[in-house]
Design a protein around this motif. Structure first.
Motif, PDB file in Angstrom:
ATOM      1  N   UNK A   1     -54.929  -7.483 -28.149  1.00  0.00           N
ATOM      2  CA  UNK A   1     -56.197  -7.084 -27.535  1.00  0.00           C
ATOM      3  C   UNK A   1     -56.152  -7.158 -26.019  1.00  0.00           C
ATOM      4  N   UNK A   2     -54.951  -7.278 -25.453  1.00  0.00           N
ATOM      5  CA  UNK A   2     -54.841  -7.413 -24.007  1.00  0.00           C
ATOM      6  C   UNK A   2     -55.229  -6.095 -23.325  1.00  0.00           C
ATOM      7  N   UNK A   3     -56.173  -6.168 -22.390  1.00  0.00           N
ATOM      8  CA  UNK A   3     -56.639  -4.986 -21.664  1.00  0.00           C
ATOM      9  C   UNK A   3     -56.409  -5.129 -20.168  1.00  0.00           C
ATOM     10  N   UNK A   4     -55.587  -6.071 -19.758  1.00  0.00           N
ATOM     11  CA  UNK A   4     -55.307  -6.256 -18.337  1.00  0.00           C
ATOM     12  C   UNK A   4     -54.463  -5.115 -17.782  1.00  0.00           C
ATOM     13  N   UNK A   5     -54.615  -4.880 -16.493  1.00  0.00           N
ATOM     14  CA  UNK A   5     -53.810  -3.847 -15.850  1.00  0.00           C
ATOM     15  C   UNK A   5     -52.403  -4.382 -15.619  1.00  0.00           C
ATOM     16  N   UNK A   6     -51.396  -3.584 -15.979  1.00  0.00           N
ATOM     17  CA  UNK A   6     -49.992  -3.984 -15.870  1.00  0.00           C
ATOM     18  C   UNK A   6     -49.228  -2.920 -15.095  1.00  0.00           C
ATOM     19  N   UNK A   7     -48.460  -3.367 -14.094  1.00  0.00           N
ATOM     20  CA  UNK A   7     -47.622  -2.492 -13.279  1.00  0.00           C
ATOM     21  C   UNK A   7     -46.193  -2.995 -13.377  1.00  0.00           C
ATOM     22  N   UNK A   8     -45.271  -2.129 -13.800  1.00  0.00           N
ATOM     23  CA  UNK A   8     -43.878  -2.500 -14.023  1.00  0.00           C
ATOM     24  C   UNK A   8     -42.975  -1.589 -13.206  1.00  0.00           C
ATOM     25  N   UNK A   9     -41.940  -2.180 -12.584  1.00  0.00           N
ATOM     26  CA  UNK A   9     -41.014  -1.397 -11.788  1.00  0.00           C
ATOM     27  C   UNK A   9     -39.609  -1.964 -11.947  1.00  0.00           C
ATOM     28  N   UNK A  10     -38.647  -1.101 -12.394  1.00  0.00           N
ATOM     29  CA  UNK A  10     -37.268  -1.543 -12.616  1.00  0.00           C
ATOM     30  C   UNK A  10     -36.363  -0.322 -12.762  1.00  0.00           C
ATOM     31  N   UNK A  11     -35.064  -0.585 -12.935  1.00  0.00           N
ATOM     32  CA  UNK A  11     -34.134   0.514 -13.191  1.00  0.00           C
ATOM     33  C   UNK A  11     -34.458   1.188 -14.523  1.00  0.00           C
ATOM     34  N   UNK A  12     -34.891   0.389 -15.490  1.00  0.00           N
ATOM     35  CA  UNK A  12     -35.258   0.894 -16.813  1.00  0.00           C
ATOM     36  C   UNK A  12     -36.476   0.128 -17.297  1.00  0.00           C
ATOM     37  N   UNK A  13     -37.457   0.844 -17.814  1.00  0.00           N
ATOM     38  CA  UNK A  13     -38.678   0.232 -18.329  1.00  0.00           C
ATOM     39  C   UNK A  13     -38.943   0.776 -19.721  1.00  0.00           C
ATOM     40  N   UNK A  14     -39.022  -0.131 -20.695  1.00  0.00           N
ATOM     41  CA  UNK A  14     -39.294   0.247 -22.084  1.00  0.00           C
ATOM     42  C   UNK A  14     -40.650  -0.293 -22.502  1.00  0.00           C
ATOM     43  N   UNK A  15     -41.574   0.643 -22.805  1.00  0.00           N
ATOM     44  CA  UNK A  15     -42.927   0.276 -23.213  1.00  0.00           C
ATOM     45  C   UNK A  15     -43.266   1.008 -24.502  1.00  0.00           C
ATOM     46  N   UNK A  16     -43.711   0.314 -25.554  1.00  0.00           N
ATOM     47  CA  UNK A  16     -44.107   0.992 -26.797  1.00  0.00           C
ATOM     48  C   UNK A  16     -45.194   2.041 -26.532  1.00  0.00           C
ATOM     49  N   UNK A  17     -45.161   3.099 -27.323  1.00  0.00           N
ATOM     50  CA  UNK A  17     -46.080   4.206 -27.104  1.00  0.00           C
ATOM     51  C   UNK A  17     -47.537   3.839 -27.246  1.00  0.00           C
ATOM     52  N   UNK A  18     -47.863   2.848 -28.084  1.00  0.00           N
ATOM     53  CA  UNK A  18     -49.271   2.533 -28.321  1.00  0.00           C
ATOM     54  C   UNK A  18     -49.945   1.861 -27.121  1.00  0.00           C
TER      55      UNK A  18
END
Length: 374
Positions: A303-320
């Motif tokens: 239920x996490x609704x926080x804003x998340x910013x990610x920066x790297x050579x490779x970033x893997x985030x599930x589609x949902x």
């Protein structure tokens, strides 16, 4: 505010009856049998140096050279007013050349000095439970302190370990040049822990206004950190939290990994070389993780609704998660969640490495499966 002596008497009496803080339970020696007074019965000679009535709010300073030290409350069943100072010298030779001096500097200030003699000895000091303690151990020898509830506790060793159990003091200082620090139960107050060389730090529960924990090249393992503000750092060594609350700053200046489970609050982490594994239950305010070289795994609740910013050579985030992905300054950037005022947010930046995001279940976010003990 300190608890009343009467309250402490009721709370600690059962522990005294069962010898929870006897030398047999706290010393890392083979003197593992204790008698009804709490003194190890395996020593051939138990010399009772002094027993005197003292103010319940006393100041006791111990200087030891090549001699282990144990400090614990005087038996509250035998001395319900918590007004006794008892000093025991434990040894295996009647005349071993040990020199012990006890000086009463003021009506409530006592200085104990022990040195010389054989290596096979120990000093056991029973104090009023609300005594302020300063213990210094030169050479070899561990220092163990238990069940003290006062304004100040300070322990410094050169090579020996420092052990504590259920300490509640306004100010706590634990420092060792060549040993480790092991804290069982709660360590509550304004806490400062420092180990040099490869000395490690293991704590079951930190609580209070602040904690500063630092190790040169040792491991730091904190089962639960409830301090309002914490700073935990190593030069080269792993840092591990079983649960982490409120505000915490973490720094690994050399090489080491970070594991933080059950984050409920704000985390500022900087890692020079190593991986980070962070499981988030709730974000409060701005959290930031910076890694120069290594990989980061972030586990977020359902239920996490926080804003998340990610920066790297490779970033893997599930589609949902519905992440928006784009390139910026040669890095892959992913963003998701709601960016709102007064809403917690997380920023993760990796200079060389990858970031992976996973879902953690509601049960996992409560950290119920973790069993980290110090």
């Amino acid at each position: 505010m300190l608890l009343s002596t009467g309250f402490l008497t009721r709370q600690l009496a059962s522990g005294c009856r069962r010898g929870f803080w006897s030398s047999a339970n706290l010393f890392s020696t083979n003197k593992n049998a204790s008698n009804s007074s709490g003194i190890s019965s395996s020593w051939k000679v138990v010399e009772k140096v002094t027993e005197r009535k003292v103010p319940p709010l006393s100041n006791v300073t111990i200087n030891s050279t090549d001699c282990p030290v144990l400090v614990c409350p005087a038996d509250l069943q035998q001395y319900p007013d918590s007004d006794r100072l008892l000093v025991y010298l434990l040894k295996n030779e009647e005349e071993d050349g040990t020199v012990l001096q006890l000086v009463q500097a003021t009506p409530n200030t006592f200085n104990i000095d022990v040195h010389g003699g054989t290596d096979d000895k120990a000093l056991e000091v029973h104090v009023p439970v609300q005594s302020n303690i300063n213990a210094f151990c030169n050479g070899f020898g561990d220092v163990s302190v238990s069940e003290i509830h006062s304004d100040r506790l300070a322990v410094v060793t050169t090579t020996g370990d420092i052990r504590t159990k259920n300490i509640r003091c306004s100010e706590i200082v634990l420092a060792t040049q060549g040993g480790s620090v092991l804290s069982k139960g709660v360590l509550q107050g304004k806490i400062n822990i420092k180990t040099l060389a490869k000395g490690s730090v293991e704590c079951q529960k930190l609580q209070g206004p602040s904690a500063t924990v630092e190790s040169d090249n040792g491991q730091i393992n904190i089962a639960s950190d409830y301090c309002d503000k914490s700073s935990v750092a190593t030069h080269s060594g792993n840092i591990k939290f079983g649960s982490l609350h409120r505000k915490c700053k973490v720094e690994i200046r050399g090489k080491g990994n970070l594991v933080a489970a059950g984050l409920d609050g704000r985390l500022q982490a900087v890692i020079n070389q190593g991986n980070a594994d962070v499981q988030i239950s709730n974000l409060v305010g701005h959290s930031n993780i910076e890694v120069a070289q290594g990989d980061v795994r972030v586990q977020l609740g359902e239920t996490d609704k926080n804003f998340v910013h990610l920066s790297a050579d490779q970033v893997d985030v599930p589609g949902d998660f519905g992440a928006k992905t784009f390139s910026e300054n040669g890095k892959v950037v992913a963003q998701f969640g709601r960016e709102e005022k007064d809403q917690g947010d997380l920023k993760v930046s990796v200079s060389s490495g990858k970031i992976s995001v996973e879902r953690s279940s509601w049960i996992a976010s409560l950290n119920l499966k973790k069993n980290l003990t110090a």
